[in-house]
Design a protein around this motif. Structure first.
Motif, PDB file in Angstrom:
ATOM      1  N   SER A  15     -11.380 -85.669  70.107  1.00 47.45           N
ATOM      2  CA  SER A  15     -12.224 -86.698  69.508  1.00 47.45           C
ATOM      3  C   SER A  15     -13.389 -86.026  68.797  1.00 47.45           C
ATOM      4  O   SER A  15     -13.951 -85.046  69.294  1.00 47.45           O
ATOM      5  CB  SER A  15     -12.750 -87.649  70.591  1.00 47.45           C
ATOM      6  OG  SER A  15     -13.833 -88.410  70.103  1.00 47.45           O
ATOM      7  N   HIS A  16     -13.775 -86.550  67.658  1.00 46.55           N
ATOM      8  CA  HIS A  16     -14.898 -85.963  66.923  1.00 46.55           C
ATOM      9  C   HIS A  16     -16.200 -86.061  67.706  1.00 46.55           C
ATOM     10  O   HIS A  16     -17.149 -85.327  67.414  1.00 46.55           O
ATOM     11  CB  HIS A  16     -15.044 -86.630  65.553  1.00 46.55           C
ATOM     12  CG  HIS A  16     -13.983 -86.213  64.591  1.00 46.55           C
ATOM     13  ND1 HIS A  16     -13.818 -86.786  63.353  1.00 46.55           N
ATOM     14  CD2 HIS A  16     -13.011 -85.261  64.694  1.00 46.55           C
ATOM     15  CE1 HIS A  16     -12.799 -86.206  62.725  1.00 46.55           C
ATOM     16  NE2 HIS A  16     -12.299 -85.285  63.522  1.00 46.55           N
ATOM     17  N   LYS A  17     -16.264 -86.940  68.697  1.00 43.20           N
ATOM     18  CA  LYS A  17     -17.451 -86.997  69.551  1.00 43.20           C
ATOM     19  C   LYS A  17     -17.604 -85.699  70.354  1.00 43.20           C
ATOM     20  O   LYS A  17     -18.701 -85.373  70.801  1.00 43.20           O
ATOM     21  CB  LYS A  17     -17.346 -88.183  70.517  1.00 43.20           C
ATOM     22  CG  LYS A  17     -17.236 -89.542  69.833  1.00 43.20           C
ATOM     23  CD  LYS A  17     -18.542 -89.940  69.201  1.00 43.20           C
ATOM     24  CE  LYS A  17     -18.439 -91.291  68.513  1.00 43.20           C
ATOM     25  NZ  LYS A  17     -18.097 -92.390  69.434  1.00 43.20           N
ATOM     26  N   ASP A  73     -13.831 -90.218  75.320  1.00 42.10           N
ATOM     27  CA  ASP A  73     -13.616 -90.566  73.920  1.00 42.10           C
ATOM     28  C   ASP A  73     -12.201 -90.208  73.471  1.00 42.10           C
ATOM     29  O   ASP A  73     -11.613 -90.912  72.644  1.00 42.10           O
ATOM     30  CB  ASP A  73     -14.650 -89.861  73.037  1.00 42.10           C
ATOM     31  CG  ASP A  73     -16.049 -90.418  73.238  1.00 42.10           C
ATOM     32  OD1 ASP A  73     -16.240 -91.616  72.994  1.00 42.10           O
ATOM     33  OD2 ASP A  73     -16.930 -89.665  73.659  1.00 42.10           O
ATOM     34  N   PHE A  74     -11.657 -89.110  73.985  1.00 38.53           N
ATOM     35  CA  PHE A  74     -10.273 -88.746  73.672  1.00 38.53           C
ATOM     36  C   PHE A  74      -9.321 -89.825  74.173  1.00 38.53           C
ATOM     37  O   PHE A  74      -8.427 -90.269  73.441  1.00 38.53           O
ATOM     38  CB  PHE A  74      -9.924 -87.399  74.309  1.00 38.53           C
ATOM     39  CG  PHE A  74      -8.494 -86.961  74.115  1.00 38.53           C
ATOM     40  CD1 PHE A  74      -8.133 -86.206  73.018  1.00 38.53           C
ATOM     41  CD2 PHE A  74      -7.512 -87.319  75.034  1.00 38.53           C
ATOM     42  CE1 PHE A  74      -6.814 -85.810  72.826  1.00 38.53           C
ATOM     43  CE2 PHE A  74      -6.197 -86.923  74.858  1.00 38.53           C
ATOM     44  CZ  PHE A  74      -5.844 -86.168  73.751  1.00 38.53           C
ATOM     45  N   SER A  77      -9.406 -92.963  72.071  1.00 33.03           N
ATOM     46  CA  SER A  77      -8.988 -92.850  70.670  1.00 33.03           C
ATOM     47  C   SER A  77      -7.507 -93.173  70.519  1.00 33.03           C
ATOM     48  O   SER A  77      -6.650 -92.486  71.078  1.00 33.03           O
ATOM     49  CB  SER A  77      -9.267 -91.429  70.160  1.00 33.03           C
ATOM     50  OG  SER A  77      -8.638 -91.205  68.917  1.00 33.03           O
ATOM     51  N   ASP A  78      -7.190 -94.191  69.750  1.00 29.53           N
ATOM     52  CA  ASP A  78      -5.790 -94.545  69.520  1.00 29.53           C
ATOM     53  C   ASP A  78      -5.046 -93.415  68.819  1.00 29.53           C
ATOM     54  O   ASP A  78      -3.883 -93.149  69.126  1.00 29.53           O
ATOM     55  CB  ASP A  78      -5.697 -95.827  68.672  1.00 29.53           C
ATOM     56  CG  ASP A  78      -6.175 -97.060  69.423  1.00 29.53           C
ATOM     57  OD1 ASP A  78      -6.199 -97.022  70.672  1.00 29.53           O
ATOM     58  OD2 ASP A  78      -6.537 -98.055  68.763  1.00 29.53           O
ATOM     59  N   TYR A  79      -5.718 -92.747  67.875  1.00 23.09           N
ATOM     60  CA  TYR A  79      -5.027 -91.686  67.131  1.00 23.09           C
ATOM     61  C   TYR A  79      -4.756 -90.486  68.035  1.00 23.09           C
ATOM     62  O   TYR A  79      -3.640 -89.948  68.047  1.00 23.09           O
ATOM     63  CB  TYR A  79      -5.862 -91.249  65.922  1.00 23.09           C
ATOM     64  CG  TYR A  79      -5.065 -90.430  64.935  1.00 23.09           C
ATOM     65  CD1 TYR A  79      -4.336 -91.051  63.926  1.00 23.09           C
ATOM     66  CD2 TYR A  79      -5.019 -89.041  65.013  1.00 23.09           C
ATOM     67  CE1 TYR A  79      -3.583 -90.312  63.028  1.00 23.09           C
ATOM     68  CE2 TYR A  79      -4.270 -88.293  64.126  1.00 23.09           C
ATOM     69  CZ  TYR A  79      -3.557 -88.933  63.131  1.00 23.09           C
ATOM     70  OH  TYR A  79      -2.803 -88.200  62.259  1.00 23.09           O
ATOM     71  N   CYS A  80      -5.778 -90.060  68.794  1.00 20.64           N
ATOM     72  CA  CYS A  80      -5.583 -88.914  69.692  1.00 20.64           C
ATOM     73  C   CYS A  80      -4.505 -89.210  70.730  1.00 20.64           C
ATOM     74  O   CYS A  80      -3.621 -88.385  70.965  1.00 20.64           O
ATOM     75  CB  CYS A  80      -6.888 -88.563  70.399  1.00 20.64           C
ATOM     76  SG  CYS A  80      -8.159 -87.858  69.336  1.00 20.64           S
TER      77      CYS A  80
END
Length: 326
Positions: A15-17, A73-74, A77-80
């Motif tokens: 996650s970018h976070k 956050d990972f 995340s739907d994309y991760c």
């Protein structure tokens, strides 16, 4: 003739976070890169004009090792979770790649689809829970090195999984481009980034003090200690010698837009938030956030340093233990 890989390609799913922690991990991987053991890729290396989803998918399909940088956050995340992790696990089960869960921050990862895999650091202890994050990253580097050595020593076999994109007409050896290691650019940090950073710093400091007090008492028969988590934003610590109170403090998490922002220290384990003796404020240099003392304690030499969670905790611990060391 049996062909073998010259190096293992590593894909970061994150996650970018968690980008600051990813950056730290990549720094620790520098020796494996210099030695030609691994080549690492993440989405910040997508060039201008490239199709984002396609480029990510192609690099994931070509990866020998996929690192799942796990955090709340990972998992959110739907994309991760649904795209990158799902495909990475498929390739892992097909025997075409390895998946390594890297636990960055505390979260409910055991019930995730990858929860059955052996995670790193040891026992799945989150990186942010280590008193010294360098020790956590060293464990992670060793796990990645072992996996990379297995990849390099294994004979190359054809891919059996289905790719999201058709293969090219001619298969050529993968060439890893030469590049600089100086690729950092300036970042801007939001209020959410700063609040999250402060939450993590406070939790780290509370754990640091609780563990340090317990160890101090274990090593010294005449010493007794007391740690109290007052609420989600306050804790107190006290040290007694032969039953007599020697040193105590309160530490709390201030509000970003108030006079007592950051992490605040007051002598004595009782009192109000209106009076304090030292303050650690959040600052950044355009690349990373850090904690900086206000400089109210002149006997402390760290007033001008950029402090990590560990450095900040050590700074405040020195204030507490100073009366026993005079």
């Amino acid at each position: 003739m049996i062909e073998k890989k010259l190096m293992a390609s590593v894909f970061f799913s994150y996650s970018h976070k968690d980008e600051p922690l990813r950056d730290e991990l990549e720094i620790h991987l520098a020796m494996l890169k210099r030695q030609g053991v691994i080549d690492a890729w993440h989405d910040r290396r997508i060039g201008a004009g490239e199709v984002i989803d396609q480029t990510i998918s192609e690099n994931l399909e070509n990866a020998d090792i996929t690192l799942l940088l796990v955090s709340p956050d990972f998992l959110a995340s739907d994309y991760c979770y649904d795209v990158e992790m799902t495909r990475a696990l498929e390739r892992h089960e097909e025997g075409n790649a390895k998946v390594i869960p890297v636990i960055l921050r505390p979260c409910d990862w055991h019930s995730a689809r990858f929860g059955k895999l052996l995670a790193t650091p040891t026992d799945g202890k989150p990186v942010t829970k280590f008193p010294d994050k360098d020790e956590a990253f060293l464990e992670i580097v060793k796990a990645i090195k072992r996996a990379a050595e297995q990849v390099i020593s294994a004979p190359i076999k054809p891919q059996t999984g289905l790719s999201a994109y058709p293969p090219t007409e001619q298969t050529a050896p993968v060439r890893h481009a030469l590049r600089s290691s100086n690729l950092r650019i300036r970042k801007s940090f939001t209020d959410h980034d700063r609040d999250t950073f402060l939450d993590d710093a406070f939790d780290y400091m509370a754990n640091f003090f609780e563990g340090s007090l317990a160890e101090l008492e274990r090593r010294n028969p005449s010493i007794r200690t007391r740690f109290r988590r007052i609420d989600a934003r306050h804790f107190s610590a006290a040290i007694y010698e032969n039953g007599k109170s020697i040193s105590s403090c309160r530490i709390w998490q201030g509000s970003q837009n108030s006079f007592t922002s950051g992490l605040v220290y007051a002598y004595g384990d009782t009192g109000s938030d209106s009076s304090f003796n030292e303050q650690l404020r959040i600052e950044d240099d355009g690349h990373m956030m850090y904690l900086k003392p206000l400089g109210m304690q002149f006997h402390q030499p760290a007033a001008k340093e950029k402090l990590t969670n560990e450095g900040a905790s050590e700074y405040y611990w020195n204030l507490l233990i100073h009366p026993l060391q005079e």
